[in-house]
Design a protein around this motif. Structure first.
Motif, mmCIF file in Angstrom:
data_model
loop_
_atom_site.group_PDB
_atom_site.id
_atom_site.type_symbol
_atom_site.label_atom_id
_atom_site.label_comp_id
_atom_site.label_asym_id
_atom_site.label_seq_id
_atom_site.Cartn_x
_atom_site.Cartn_y
_atom_site.Cartn_z
ATOM 1 N N SER A 153 -27.766 -26.440 35.724
ATOM 2 C CA SER A 153 -26.325 -26.618 35.879
ATOM 3 C C SER A 153 -25.769 -25.635 36.913
ATOM 4 O O SER A 153 -24.805 -25.948 37.607
ATOM 5 C CB SER A 153 -25.618 -26.478 34.539
ATOM 6 N N LEU A 184 -21.747 -23.805 31.763
ATOM 7 C CA LEU A 184 -21.187 -23.302 33.025
ATOM 8 C C LEU A 184 -20.205 -24.289 33.643
ATOM 9 O O LEU A 184 -19.437 -23.945 34.524
ATOM 10 C CB LEU A 184 -22.313 -23.061 34.035
ATOM 11 N N TYR A 200 -29.388 -16.786 31.592
ATOM 12 C CA TYR A 200 -27.950 -16.915 31.354
ATOM 13 C C TYR A 200 -27.224 -15.618 31.698
ATOM 14 O O TYR A 200 -26.190 -15.629 32.378
ATOM 15 C CB TYR A 200 -27.711 -17.287 29.884
ATOM 16 N N ILE A 250 -29.581 -24.198 31.948
ATOM 17 C CA ILE A 250 -28.576 -23.342 32.579
ATOM 18 C C ILE A 250 -28.805 -23.272 34.078
ATOM 19 O O ILE A 250 -27.866 -23.372 34.870
ATOM 20 C CB ILE A 250 -28.634 -21.911 32.032
ATOM 21 N N SER A 278 -26.431 -25.355 26.594
ATOM 22 C CA SER A 278 -26.724 -24.538 27.768
ATOM 23 C C SER A 278 -26.491 -25.328 29.054
ATOM 24 O O SER A 278 -26.132 -24.772 30.082
ATOM 25 C CB SER A 278 -28.161 -24.045 27.713
#
Ligand code: ATP
Ligand code: MG
Lengths: 366, 599
Positions: free
Chosen positions: B443, B541, B263, B440, B537
């Motif tokens: 995405s 984004l 992240y 994460i 998570s």
């Protein structure tokens, strides 16, 4: 006229060949049974006819129309084949009541609802299930479920019925009842029926013709009588009939211009039969239990005395097993018998009742 | 040639499972395989971020640069070794604690005469429903100290205890908070397994003269081994891959696990390195799964074995009963009641660390915007942002659960109908793949792929559709598993007999398959709803101001240190999840977590 034709039909599952090049013509209106031991490919054959299984090769016809052929580029799905199928498990829809189970398929055929109503009444009458319309499958006994499945198949009025061991989940008594009901129904409706079973008695009692299968191949296709009386090979001879057919190893000898079948226990003159001219070589003689007659003393010269090994009375008949040396014979007598264990008995066999088999090829010798 | 073509056309038309399979293969390659390949491709090429780090780098050119940097450079320790060790440490500690706790509780509820079984059982699986980081929020309320920043917690303010740093942040609290969430997985799987074991098997053992301990070791243990294996894989992979709790309790003290490191890197736009770490996480998850399959593989059939259900004679607890019940009540108070009370209370506190009654206020729920308090954020019930996020979250949960349940069933249909073929294995495998993708990183890829128009798909940057899409894909592993399990329960002759009767496929599906799979369908829906609601998570984004969700809202309040809003919105999330649970259970008689089994 043939209703269904199987041409060189083969089904492979990976390396397993379940059905191996079957050729078969099912005649319009007949009751044909596929008979054979577990795993011989009966279900697979039936499912290929229904379209539930895709053949690896070969062709399938119905009424001269192609149902399946890779070469001709034809694949008719089960929905379009217009036949009836009865599963061993009955395959009743558990979340629908009896009526719904019967009508669901009819609705898809665009049959008017008044007609559907009539048919439901009609078939429930036929299988004696009036009054059970609103029950769910789990509220019915095994025999009743079986009859609902039958009713569902009959209601569609297709002219081909396929049935996969429909009676095997029923207890012995019910099975015998249902046999006669099935036979009656077939007679009444005249639908061409292909019936799968591994129960040879069921096959013998129900069929117009029996197809005996083994290892994915057809062994013999004939009337029950011919299958029973003139089995074409040892496999069929052993598979059909209860008690199993008696098999005796021996040789054919010629003495004083007559032919004899001979082994350590028996010497049988083959009068009036075209006995195989395979003198002095090993042969297998087969004879059904009911074709052997017994007499207490050894008055007849046909055999030496046999020892009675067991006596098994079953009411209408008594099976006794006889032993002498390596030869063991089952004999069927009608009613109760006065024979006792360890009695000494001699036997008589009419030569024309005997079939001879080649021990190597296991084929029938004419 | 045209004959062959004709044949296959006819075949395709009459076998919907083939059409479906082809559809899934195309869609999955687009939504799962291509993103994965893109991820790998990124690790092997220079990204714009790298241009100022590597001399002469050309964007898009092939390079080992990222692997070198992550695995063999001065940065290796901080980029890779430390997060890896932290992740492994956290993962295994959590797994051990959670599995022991979960198994003991399962044993207690299934096999003993503990009173109020139903009630306790319902309460004990609550942690399964709520996001794992909710406990972390509560932890902070208790154990925060002022040294590290932010407000001080109950212990230091109220009891004047000087809470050591290791207890307020980092490894220890992360492990404890995660274990208190993940025990529920083992609990659900183990109670399922224990219930299906026919007690006659154990009785047969005791008749055969085995001692109690021998029965446990030789009969019971092998029988529950598959469930233990599934719990292990599930807990280890999830606790190593989870983001929320390590972010809340780790980042303030720069305690990085691999997901939080990913992240941090993605936030710095360092895609290449972050995807290398994502691959590390993927490899670890695949390793855990395949070891489990190797060891347990063949024995799986045990679990599906139909038993008579409940044991006739449960073990008598005797004198231990009151002790155990007390312990249980204390446990429930500590991990469920107290955290929720604390969260609630904190939302009524004007100053976050003043526990006097005079400090109580309803401002954070119903107060109008006041520039002096929380940077002018209006109270939760008057807050348009919260309202929008609530609607978005519910919309996401409802849509995803419906789509996923249908997809799951259709995947199950094509997998089960094609059973034994390579296509079937392929679809099953690919549908499961998103499980191992760290949220994460996944995405980040989607963001890159779908922000411009891609193939037939229009640009979806910042849209709700993109969030929905990724949540659906990420949930496919579970919905396809429950779909397959549901389809396996339906005897194939039930559909075959319908097709022979000329009933067309859609009607067969609607009238026969769907009703017979109803309970699997509903439990799959519930599962997706819960996971979609607590997803953080995966969506962090992707949200734009108007597509914010409750979870991302909580996270952004957290970064702004607005504790009362954090906790208030969290409570709203909890209430929605629990309400959904109750509603869905009203409609269908299903068990929570019926389909979390990985096997
Ligand atoms: N789906 C399948 N995959 C692999 N092999 C199969 C499959 N279906 C059947 N077989 C194999 O094909 C052979 C024939 O099976 P089939 O079901 O036709 O036997 P059957 O004569 O109906 O036997 P039974 O009397 O036991 O029902 C068996 O060896 C079986 O193992
Ligand atoms: Mg069969």
């Amino acid at each position: 006229m043939s209703k269904i034709s199987l041409k060189n039909l083969t089904k492979k599952y990976g390396s397993v060949t379940a059905v191996n090049g079957i050729n078969l013509d099912v005649i319009e209106g007949e009751f044909l049974t596929l008979l054979g031991p577990s795993g011989c490919g009966k279900t697979t054959t039936l499912r290929m006819i229904a379209g539930l299984e895709e053949p690896t090769s070969g062709e399938l016809y119905s009424d001269k129309k192609v149902l399946f052929s890779k070469e001709k580029g034809v694949y008719v799905p089960p929905e379009m084949r217009n036949l009836g199928f009865m599963f061993q498990s009955y395959a009743l829809w558990p979340h629908m009541n009896v009526t719904r189970n019967i009508t669901l398929g009819l609705e898809s055929k665009k049959i008017p609802s008044s007609e559907i109503k009539n048919r439901v009444n009609d078939v429930l009458n036929k299988v004696q299930l009036n009054g059970y319309e609103d029950r769910y499958p789990s509220e019915l006994s095994g025999g009743q479920q079986q009859r609902v499945a039958l009713a569902r198949m009959v209601a569609a009025k297709s002219d081909i019925f396929l049935m996969d061991e429909p009676l095997s989940n029923l207890d012995a008594m019910l099975r015998i009842d249902m046999r006669s009901e099935l036979k009656h129904l077939h007679n009444e409706l005249g639908a061409t029926t292909v019936y799968v079973t591994h129960d040879q008695v069921e096959a013998l009692t129900l069929s117009d013709r029996i197809v005996v299968m083994n290892n994915g191949k057809i062994q013999q296709c004939d009337t029950p009588e011919a299958i029973y009386k003139k089995p074409q090979n040892l496999f069929i001879a052993k598979f059909v009939g209860s008690p199993p057919i008696n098999l005796m190893k021996g040789i054919i000898v010629k003495e004083d211009n007559s032919l004899f079948f001979k082994n350590e226990a028996i010497k049988l003159e083959l009068k009036g039969v075209t006995a195989p001219e395979t003198e002095n070589s090993e042969i297998i003689a087969a004879v059904r239990a009911e074709d052997i007659a017994v007499s207490p003393s050894s008055s007849e010269k046909q055999s030496e005395a046999f020892n009675v090994y067991s006596v098994l009375p079953a009411g209408s008949e008594t099976i006794i097993t006889l032993q002498r040396g390596d030869t063991e014979l089952a004999v069927k007598l009608s009613g109760f018998s006065s024979t006792k264990m360890n009695d000494s008995i001699s036997i008589k066999i009419r030569p024309e009742k005997i079939s001879f088999f080649n021990p190597k090829t296991e084929e029938l010798i004419l | 040639m045209s004959k062959t073509l004709k044949f296959y056309r006819a075949k395709l038309k009459s076998k919907p499972e083939l059409t479906l399979s082809i559809f899934f293969i195309i869609v999955f390659s687009f939504l799962i395989v291509v993103p994965f390949l893109k991820m790998i491709h990124t690790t092997f090429t220079y990204q714009s971020y790298d241009l100022r780090l590597a001399r002469g780098a050309v964007q898009g050119a092939f390079t080992w640069f990222h692997y070198q940097r992550v695995f063999a450079s001065d940065l290796t320790k901080s980029f890779f070794i430390t997060p890896l060790l932290n992740s492994i440490g956290v993962g295994f500690s959590v797994t051990i604690i959670a599995m022991i706790l979960g198994s003991l509780l399962a044993w207690l509820f299934v096999r003993t005469d503990i009173p109020h079984r139903k009630f306790f059982q319902t309460v004990i699986v609550v942690p399964y429903m709520i996001p794992s980081w909710v406990i972390a929020l509560a932890w902070q309320l208790f154990f925060q100290n002022t040294r590290i920043g932010g407000q001080s917690g109950v212990l230091s303010t109220f009891f004047h205890i000087d809470v050591p740093d290791w207890l307020s942040y980092g490894f220890v609290p992360i492990v404890i908070c995660l274990a208190l969430h993940y025990y529920s997985y083992t609990f659900l799987l183990m109670s399922g397994a224990l219930q299906t074991i026919d007690s006659e098997l154990e009785e047969a053992g005791s008749i055969a003269g085995l001692k109690r301990r021998e029965i446990l070791r030789k009969i019971t243990f092998p029988l529950v081994l598959p469930a233990l294996g599934s719990s292990f894989v599930l807990t280890v992979t999830r606790s190593m891959g989870t983001f929320g709790t390590p972010a809340l309790l780790g980042l303030p003290v720069r305690f990085f696990t691999i997901p939080t490191q990913i992240y941090a890197m993605i936030n710095a736009r360092n895609m290449g390195d972050s995807f290398v770490l994502a691959l590390v996480l993927i490899v670890m998850a695949i390793t855990a799964i395949s070891i489990n399959n190797k060891i347990i593989g063949v024995r799986k059939s045990f679990v599906t074995m139909k038993g008579k259900g409940f044991r006739a004679k449960p073990m008598e607890l005797g004198k231990a009963k009151p002790v155990l019940v007390t312990l249980l009540i204390v446990f429930i108070i500590m991990i469920i009641v107290l955290p929720i009370i604390m969260l609630t209370w904190s939302t009524f506190m004007l100053l976050p660390d003043n526990y006097s009654f005079s400090n109580l206020t309803s401002h954070f729920w119903v107060g109008k915007s006041d520039a002096m308090i929380s940077s002018g954020e209006p109270g939760i019930f008057l807050n348009r942002g919260v309202l929008r996020a609530t609607l978005n979250s519910v919309k996401l949960g409802v849509l995803a659960s419906i789509v996923n349940a249908f997809l799951g069933l259709l995947i199950g249909y094509s997998v089960v109908k094609n059973r034994g073929t390579r296509i079937s294995k392929l679809i099953e495998g690919v549908a499961f793949a998103p499980y191992v993708f760290p949220g994460i990183a996944f995405s980040a890829i989607y963001l890159g792929m779908f922000s411009k128009s891609f193939g037939p798909i229009p640009a979806m940057y910042g849209t709700f559709a993109l969030i929905l899409l990724i949540v659906i894909v990420k949930n496919l592993p579970f919905s396809s598993r429950s779909g397959i399990a549901a389809m396996l329960q339906v005897d194939k002759s039930l559909e075959e007999t319908a097709s022979i009767q000329g009933i067309p496929w859609l009607k067969r599906f609607r009238l026969i398959i769907l009703p017979l799979c109803k309970s699997g369908f509903v439990s799959g829906m519930l599962l997706t709803f819960i996971t979609a609601m607590r997803e953080l998570s995966l969506v962090i984004l992707l949200v734009a101001p108007n597509t914010g969700l409750l979870t991302t809202m909580i996270f952004s309040y957290k970064t702004q240190e607005q504790t009362q809003h954090v906790n208030g919105v969290t409570l709203i999330l909890l209430v929605i999840i629990i309400l959904a649970n109750i509603i869905i259970k009203k409609f269908a008689n299903t068990k929570t977590g019926q389909s979390i089994n990985l096997g």
